[in-house]
Write an enzyme that holds these catalytic residues in place. Structure first.
Site, short mmCIF file in Angstrom:
data_model
loop_
_atom_site.label_atom_id
_atom_site.label_comp_id
_atom_site.label_asym_id
_atom_site.label_seq_id
_atom_site.Cartn_x
_atom_site.Cartn_y
_atom_site.Cartn_z
N LYS A 13 0.83 -1.22 0.00
CA LYS A 13 0.00 0.00 0.00
C LYS A 13 0.86 1.26 0.00
O LYS A 13 0.62 2.18 -0.78
CB LYS A 13 -0.92 0.04 1.24
CG LYS A 13 -1.91 -1.08 1.32
CD LYS A 13 -2.85 -0.89 2.51
CE LYS A 13 -2.16 -0.90 3.86
NZ LYS A 13 -1.61 -2.21 4.27
N ARG A 88 -9.32 1.17 9.22
CA ARG A 88 -8.84 -0.17 9.52
C ARG A 88 -9.88 -0.96 10.30
O ARG A 88 -9.65 -2.14 10.60
CB ARG A 88 -7.58 -0.06 10.37
CG ARG A 88 -6.35 -0.73 9.80
CD ARG A 88 -5.24 -0.49 10.81
NE ARG A 88 -4.01 -1.15 10.50
CZ ARG A 88 -3.05 -0.66 9.71
NH1 ARG A 88 -3.22 0.46 9.08
NH2 ARG A 88 -1.94 -1.33 9.56
N ARG A 122 11.72 -5.90 5.04
CA ARG A 122 11.47 -4.50 4.70
C ARG A 122 12.38 -3.54 5.45
O ARG A 122 12.63 -3.72 6.64
CB ARG A 122 10.01 -4.16 5.03
CG ARG A 122 9.65 -2.72 4.76
CD ARG A 122 8.18 -2.55 4.62
NE ARG A 122 7.48 -2.71 5.89
CZ ARG A 122 6.16 -2.51 6.03
NH1 ARG A 122 5.44 -2.21 4.98
NH2 ARG A 122 5.59 -2.67 7.21
N ARG A 151 11.57 -1.38 11.00
CA ARG A 151 10.54 -1.03 11.98
C ARG A 151 10.48 -2.05 13.11
O ARG A 151 10.58 -3.24 12.87
CB ARG A 151 9.18 -0.97 11.28
CG ARG A 151 8.91 0.36 10.63
CD ARG A 151 7.71 0.32 9.70
NE ARG A 151 6.53 -0.33 10.27
CZ ARG A 151 5.37 -0.42 9.66
NH1 ARG A 151 5.21 0.12 8.45
NH2 ARG A 151 4.36 -1.03 10.22
N ARG A 162 -0.07 -8.98 13.52
CA ARG A 162 -0.67 -7.96 12.65
C ARG A 162 -1.57 -8.61 11.59
O ARG A 162 -2.62 -8.07 11.24
CB ARG A 162 0.42 -7.12 11.98
CG ARG A 162 1.00 -6.07 12.94
CD ARG A 162 2.36 -5.59 12.52
NE ARG A 162 2.35 -4.93 11.22
CZ ARG A 162 3.46 -4.69 10.50
NH1 ARG A 162 4.63 -5.05 10.96
NH2 ARG A 162 3.35 -4.10 9.33
P1 ADP Z 1 1.07 -1.96 7.94
O1 ADP Z 1 2.36 -2.25 7.26
O2 ADP Z 1 0.69 -3.00 8.94
O3 ADP Z 1 -0.02 -1.62 7.00
P2 ADP Z 1 1.02 0.75 9.12
O4 ADP Z 1 2.27 1.54 9.03
O5 ADP Z 1 -0.14 1.17 8.31
O6 ADP Z 1 1.44 -0.76 8.88
O7 ADP Z 1 0.54 0.70 10.67
C1 ADP Z 1 1.40 0.29 11.70
C2 ADP Z 1 0.62 0.17 13.01
O8 ADP Z 1 0.04 1.44 13.36
C3 ADP Z 1 -0.57 -0.80 12.97
O9 ADP Z 1 -0.17 -2.12 13.23
C4 ADP Z 1 -1.45 -0.20 14.09
O10 ADP Z 1 -0.97 -0.56 15.36
C5 ADP Z 1 -1.26 1.29 13.93
N1 ADP Z 1 -2.27 1.89 13.02
C6 ADP Z 1 -2.03 2.49 11.81
N2 ADP Z 1 -3.17 2.92 11.26
C7 ADP Z 1 -4.16 2.59 12.12
C8 ADP Z 1 -5.58 2.74 12.10
N3 ADP Z 1 -6.21 3.32 11.06
N4 ADP Z 1 -6.29 2.28 13.16
C9 ADP Z 1 -5.67 1.69 14.20
N5 ADP Z 1 -4.35 1.50 14.28
C10 ADP Z 1 -3.59 1.95 13.25
#
Ligand code: ADP
Ligand code: ZN
Length: 205
Positions: A13, A88, A122, A151, A162
């Site tokens: 994404k 989400r 990554r 990360r 996750r």
């Molecule tokens: P991913 O690679 O899992 O898509 P992101 O960078 O989008 O990772 O998100 C990392 C973390 O930040 C998630 O695992 C969650 O804990 C938190 N997070 C991000 N966006 C949201 C959201 N919209 N609602 C709840 N938690 C979120």
């Protein structure tokens, strides 16, 4: 233009969002990047979010919605925006509906077995948000010059949680947006430029 990119962690994404946002002149809004910025700055919000993120759990809906509502007021959103990692949960999607009308939802589909190796290899840029894979970036440096890092939540055990959280809380959004006639499912199991072309074709129609 207002877009949402849906898909499991590691689907690509963020990579695709950067390209599409630049091409269409819209803001790229990654709630994950926003949370990581809060953590780096040591804000109260960042400190509260960190332990949840490191366990692979979600940050509470009201925290996320507060951040997003502020963010879309900014000047760079006047031509539209692309949400990456938001909504989400169904509750977040319902709250979003009350504040903004979305044009397209792009669902990036990648087989689960491919996701683990993508994420555990990554490496991220702390400055510009670019993502790379170790196998193609032995130098450990971003195109912008910054040193890449892994990360904390990209460790394998956290990645598995996750994926569980994705299945339980986020995957239901596929049916939710299909029901509204907004969903476009695109295979993300191809090289970056091929996926980019597929997305552009869908949103240019
Ligand atoms: P991913 O690679 O899992 O898509 P992101 O960078 O989008 O990772 O998100 C990392 C973390 O930040 C998630 O695992 C969650 O804990 C938190 N997070 C991000 N966006 C949201 C959201 N919209 N609602 C709840 N938690 C979120
Ligand atoms: Zn960079």
């Amino acid at each position: 233009m207002k877009l949402i990119f849906l898909g499991p962690p590691g689907a690509g994404k963020g990579t695709q969002a950067v390209k599409i946002a630049a091409r269409f002149g819209i803001a790229h809004i990654s709630t994950g990047d926003m949370l990581r910025a809060e953590i780096r700055e040591g804000t109260e919000l960042g400190n509260a979010a960190k332990s949840l993120i490191d366990r692979g759990e979600l940050v509470p809906d009201d925290v996320i919605l507060g951040m997003v509502k502020n963010r879309i007021q900014r000047e760079d959103c006047k031509n539209g925006f692309l949400f990456d990692g938001f909504p989400r949960t169904i509750a977040q999607a319902e709250a979003l509906e009350a504040i903004s009308a979305i044009d397209h939802v792009i669902n990036l589909d990648v087989p689960v077995e491919r996701l683990i190796s993508r994420i555990s290899g990554r490496r991220m840029c702390p400055d510009c948000g670019a993502a790379y894979h170790v196998s193609t970036r032995e130098s450990g440096a971003c195109d912008c010059g910054a040193t890449l890092y892994q990360r904390d939540d990209d460790k394998e055990e956290t990645v598995r949680n996750r994926l569980v959280v994705y299945e339980r809380s986020t995957k239901p959004l596929i049916d939710y947006y299909a029901g509204k006639g907004l969903l476009h499912t695109i295979s993300g199991d191809a090289d970056i430029d091929t996926v980019d072309a597929r997305i552009r074709e869908v949103i240019s129609k």
